[in-house]
Design a protein around this motif. Structure first.
Motif, short mmCIF file in Angstrom:
data_model
loop_
_atom_site.label_atom_id
_atom_site.label_comp_id
_atom_site.label_asym_id
_atom_site.label_seq_id
_atom_site.Cartn_x
_atom_site.Cartn_y
_atom_site.Cartn_z
N SER A 167 0.72 -1.26 -0.76
CA SER A 167 -0.46 0.56 -0.25
C SER A 167 0.76 1.36 -0.03
N THR A 168 0.04 2.59 -1.13
CA THR A 168 1.12 3.46 -0.64
C THR A 168 1.60 4.41 0.74
N ILE A 169 0.55 3.41 2.18
CA ILE A 169 1.15 3.99 2.89
C ILE A 169 2.47 3.42 3.32
N TYR A 170 3.25 2.75 2.45
CA TYR A 170 4.36 2.21 3.21
C TYR A 170 4.84 2.15 2.24
N TRP A 171 5.14 3.08 1.11
CA TRP A 171 6.32 3.46 -0.20
C TRP A 171 7.42 4.48 0.49
N ASP A 172 6.99 5.37 1.81
CA ASP A 172 7.96 6.38 2.67
C ASP A 172 9.31 5.28 3.19
N LYS A 173 8.12 4.41 3.87
CA LYS A 173 9.35 3.34 4.62
C LYS A 173 10.46 2.14 2.59
N TYR A 213 19.06 4.29 9.28
CA TYR A 213 18.38 4.00 10.78
C TYR A 213 17.66 4.48 10.56
N TYR A 214 17.72 5.89 10.62
CA TYR A 214 15.70 6.28 10.57
C TYR A 214 14.80 5.62 10.88
N ASP A 215 15.25 4.58 8.94
CA ASP A 215 13.84 4.62 7.94
C ASP A 215 13.56 2.99 9.03
N VAL A 216 14.46 2.47 10.06
CA VAL A 216 14.36 1.88 10.30
C VAL A 216 14.10 1.42 12.29
N ASP A 217 14.69 2.41 12.40
CA ASP A 217 14.69 3.25 14.30
C ASP A 217 13.64 3.75 14.65
N VAL A 218 13.57 4.68 13.32
CA VAL A 218 12.83 6.42 13.93
C VAL A 218 11.55 5.87 12.93
N TYR A 219 11.65 5.99 11.62
CA TYR A 219 9.78 6.48 10.84
C TYR A 219 9.15 5.23 11.60
N LYS A 220 10.28 3.84 10.54
CA LYS A 220 9.32 2.59 11.37
C LYS A 220 7.67 2.90 12.46
N PRO A 221 9.05 2.32 13.38
CA PRO A 221 8.03 2.91 15.01
C PRO A 221 6.52 3.31 14.95
N ARG A 222 7.50 5.35 14.62
CA ARG A 222 6.85 6.33 15.07
C ARG A 222 6.28 6.10 13.90
N VAL A 223 6.17 6.70 12.48
CA VAL A 223 5.66 8.05 12.07
C VAL A 223 5.09 6.48 11.10
N LEU A 224 5.13 5.52 10.83
CA LEU A 224 4.02 4.49 10.06
C LEU A 224 3.11 4.26 10.70
N LEU A 225 3.60 3.94 12.53
CA LEU A 225 2.21 3.79 14.00
C LEU A 225 1.92 4.93 13.34
#
Ligand code: C2E
Ligand code: CA
Ligand code: CA
Length: 761
Positions: A167-173, A213-225
């Motif tokens: 889904s497009t919401i995962y694209w950023d990741k 690092y940002y993608d795995v440790d910051v973006y995924k748990p926070r922004v995606l959540l």
């Protein structure tokens, strides 16, 4: 310049090293690979810093070896990270294995290159007075490079293919990761095609490392959540409104938009809308949580809302609040309807019995000083109305009666439908107005559309004993009616001590009946039936109860009671048997041509197999069925007509004589005569002679007798008590007479004495 890059590369290495430290502590799935990526990234930066700082070719040579080996394993770790991050299926593992063994081989090759120079060699180049140690590539370096491009290609494919699947919401990741990767490739290409004094691609490695690092440790748990929660909230069927500490609405889901009719760009209205909704409820709004149900109208439609308020805090400080609103309208309406149905009668909308009991008891407990009364209402002959006009019309009548009662008694009274055609009201004694009730009830008697003489009787019990069960209070009010059922002139009756006495009396009789039958307290009296000249042809067997303590009781004292409670069949079967026995005795003494008529109560049909009973009796006593005549009444045929007609037909075929009793007293239906096997018509003079215009009455009697003759029926006139009646009846063709003029009912033995002797001397 050299020292600047040395410093910059070292700093990049330190940053990556620190991030590796953070990543290693985290517990997410990609932790191992991310740490490796950052560690090798750090090694790449630091080794390049060493290249910059190298004092001689040998030192640069070793640093380059570490640099190239680190790049190998960095790429390998990135592949591992991507595979984990994109949840690739395990078959890719084969790829990784191949790369693993290749990189082991490549690492050994590069490590030994210090001595062999087959992959690269270090050369000192001077530029603007500064010595740079650059590497010169040999054949095997091209293989190393090609392997790097292949693995980069694989990584690119892994990420891009994932983009198409999610889904497009995962694209950023994935785009973030791809971006880091592309940066490295571009800088690497720049380096390859530049003068190659300084390897700028190292900056790319550092940036990519930070991005990963940002993608795995910051973006995924926070922004995606956050995005996912929003997705949940948007699709939620309850309304959700989120406010910041300044009461600005910062989020409202689709349901809330629809509900409050709020369109995009109107978020400011949310605060007002909520304030208005909550303005009517008196709750403490300073708490961190509350939950209320409130009713409101939105564009004219009524809603019941379940509103949950949550204040949000972080480390104890408020960061905002949100409302979670559920639409409970359907639930609450269903609940209210259920409550209504559980406490009200569905046909009339009056209280049902249980609710009435409950309300009355509550009111009696609450208002101990007030005097109350119970008013019972009973529709006379409602069953007949139901049968004749159909239950639909019956329902209409019941509804009219309940509307009347609801309107007549004021709002403080409770009105209920107890059962079928029985109603009941509970009100203050002072509010009961007999005159008004008498006057007003006449209106509904006229209102009924069907042409039926509706009659309602009321029974009133002034509550003198509040300890009594409510059901008993109601019983007493109805008892007042039951005692006066035959009183056609009055409509309203009161429960009094006389009624009470009668009630006790009836209870005693009910308890005594079976014993009395066994003891022979029930006697047969016979009322002779004669021809006009007084010759006795037979008689009607009528019961008397020679009660051990009450004395001789006439049927009117107990027959209605036992007809009500169904025990009449014990009496009737006893009398029928006595009558059969008597006929047998007469037969034996040469009076086989005399007969006895017995009464069959309508209730007998429910408790006794009439056909079997009579069939067995004539067999047992060996008498002719025609000697035991059977009297039925019109009311007997009110319901279950087919079955009853069948039984009567069978009895008639067997030779029994069927008599229609009290013809002319009720709703004499000529229809009945059409189908029933009636042999004898008994006209009740008592009823007929009540008429005001005797002349008309005589005409009716004459025609009825004519009709009976036409139908080949014998006519018996009952209640004949003077000579003129006999003359008239004789002149119009009456066959048999039964009445006080000839004889009252007499004990059986007296009757036997009278046999063959003219009753009137
Ligand atoms: P019924 O079957 O119509 O019986 C005739 C009643 O009319 C008898 O009252 C009788 O005494 C009365 N009667 C006869 N001639 C005259 C008269 O000239 N003037 C007046 N005022 N009355 C007269 P009784 O014996 O009191 O019976 C009353 C009713 O009780 C009977 O009416 C019948 O419906 C019922 N009944 C009596 N015995 C039995 C029985 O064994 N079984 C059933 N099911 N009902 C019975
Ligand atoms: Ca009778
Ligand atoms: Ca009769």
């Amino acid at each position: 310049m050299k020292s600047f890059y040395t410093f910059a590369f070292t700093a990049a290495g330190v940053v990556l090293g620190m991030l590796a430290g953070f990543a290693g502590k985290k517990k997410n799935k990609c932790r191992r690979w991310l740490t490796l990526v950052l560690v090798f990234g750090m090694a790449v930066c630091v080794s390049q810093a060493f290249v910059m700082a190298a004092l001689n070719a040998a030192m640069a040579n070793v640093s380059y070896a570490v640099f190239y080996i680190s790049i190998d394993w960095l790429l390998y770790s990135v592949l591992g990270l991507c595979e984990d991050f994109t949840f690739q299926p395990p078959r890719r593992g084969v790829f990784k294995k191949v790369f693993f063994w290749y990189y082991i081989f490549d690492s050994i090759l590069i490590a030994t290159d210090i001595f062999t120079d087959i992959v690269y060699s270090v050369k000192a180049v001077e530029s603007s007075g500064t010595i740079f140690y650059v590497s010169e590539f040999h054949l095997l370096y091209q293989i190393h490079l090609a392997a790097s491009y292949i693995i980069s290609f694989v990584i690119g494919i892994v990420l891009v293919s994932k983009l198409f699947k999610v889904s497009t919401i995962y694209w950023d990741k994935y785009i973030l990761m791809l971006a880091g990767f592309v940066i490295v490739l571009i800088l690497d290409a720049l380096y390859v095609f530049s003068d190659r004094l300084i390897d700028y691609s190292v900056i790319g490695y550092a940036l990519a490392g930070v991005l990963f690092y940002y993608d795995v440790d910051v973006y995924k748990p926070r922004v995606l959540l956050g995005k996912m929660f929003r997705g949940i909230a948007d699709n939620e069927c309850d309304a959700i409104l989120l406010f910041d500490t300044d009461n600005n609405c910062i989020y409202i889901n689709e349901r809330a938009k629809q509900f409050f009719r709020i369109f995009d760009g109107e978020l400011d209205r949310c605060y007002e809308a909520m304030e208005e909704l909550l303005s009517k409820s008196h709750i403490d709004r300073t708490t961190d949580y509350y939950n209320i149900i409130c009713a409101t109208k939105i564009e004219g439609v009524k809603f019941h809302l379940d509103i949950e308020f949550h204040r949000l805090r972080r480390s104890g400080r408020e960061i905002g609040y949100y409302y979670h609103i559920q639409d409970k309208t359907a639930d609450i309406e269903a609940l209210e309807k259920g409550k209504y149905l559980a406490s009200h009668d569905s046909l009339t909308g009056l209280y049902n019995r249980d609710e009435f009991y409950h309300l009355v008891r509550k009111r009696l407990n609450e208002e101990k000083e007030t005097e109350f009364c119970v008013v019972a209402a009973d529709v006379k002959d409602f069953k007949l109305l139901n049968d004749v006009f159909g239950s639909h019309n019956g329902d209409v009548v019941l509804q009219k009666i309940s509307d009347f009662l609801r309107g007549f008694f004021d709002d403080s009274a409770f009105v209920c439908r107890i059962t079928g055609d029985r109603f009941c009201a509970f009100l203050r004694r002072d509010d009961f107005d007999e005159a008004a009730l008498k006057r007003d009830v006449v209106k509904i008697l006229d209102v009924n559309d069907i042409n039926y003489p509706l009659s309602i009787q009321f029974g009133v019990y002034f509550i003198d004993d509040t300890e009594l069960a409510v059901s008993q209070m109601i019983d007493r009010a109805f008892m007042a009616i039951a005692e006066n059922k035959e009183d056609l002139r009055n409509r309203i009756f009161y429960y009094d001590s006389e009624t009470k006495e009668k009630r006790y009396f009836e209870q005693r009789l009910t308890g005594d009946l079976l014993d009395s039958i066994a003891k022979g307290e029930l006697k047969i009296f016979v009322q002779p039936q004669c021809t006009a000249d007084g010759k006795i042809r037979g008689g009607e067997a009528l019961v008397r109860w020679d009660h051990h303590s009450e004395g001789m009781l006439n049927p009117e004292k107990f027959i209605p009671l036992f007809e009500r409670n169904g025990m009449i069949s014990y009496i009737d079967r006893y009398i029928w048997e006595m009558a059969a026995k008597t006929l047998r005795k007469w037969k034996d003494s040469g009076f086989a041509d005399r007969y006895l008529s017995v009464n069959i109560s309508p209730r007998d049909f429910y408790f006794v197999d009439i056909y079997d009973e009579f069939h067995n009796l004539v067999k047992k006593y060996d008498i002719a069925p025609s000697q035991l005549k059977l009297e039925i009444t019109e009311t007997f045929m009110i319901n279950d007509i087919d079955r009853k007609q069948f039984i009567l037909d069978e009895l008639h075929k067997d030779g029994f004589i069927i008599e229609m009793d009290d013809f002319g007293s009720g709703y004499s239906s000529l229809n009945l005569l059409k189908n029933l096997p009636v042999d004898v018509l008994k006209l009740d003079m008592g009823f007929l002679y009540k008429a005001r215009d005797m002349d008309r009455c005589r005409k009716i009697i004459r025609i009825m007798i004519e009709l009976a003759k036409e139908l080949d029926m014998t006519v018996i006139c009952e209640g004949v008590d003077d000579e003129s009646q006999v003359h008239f009846l004789d002149s119009v063709g009456c066959d048999i007479y039964q009445g006080y003029y000839f004889s009252k009912p007499v004990p059986l033995s007296n009757f036997e004495n009278l046999l063959d002797i003219p009753a009137k001397l």
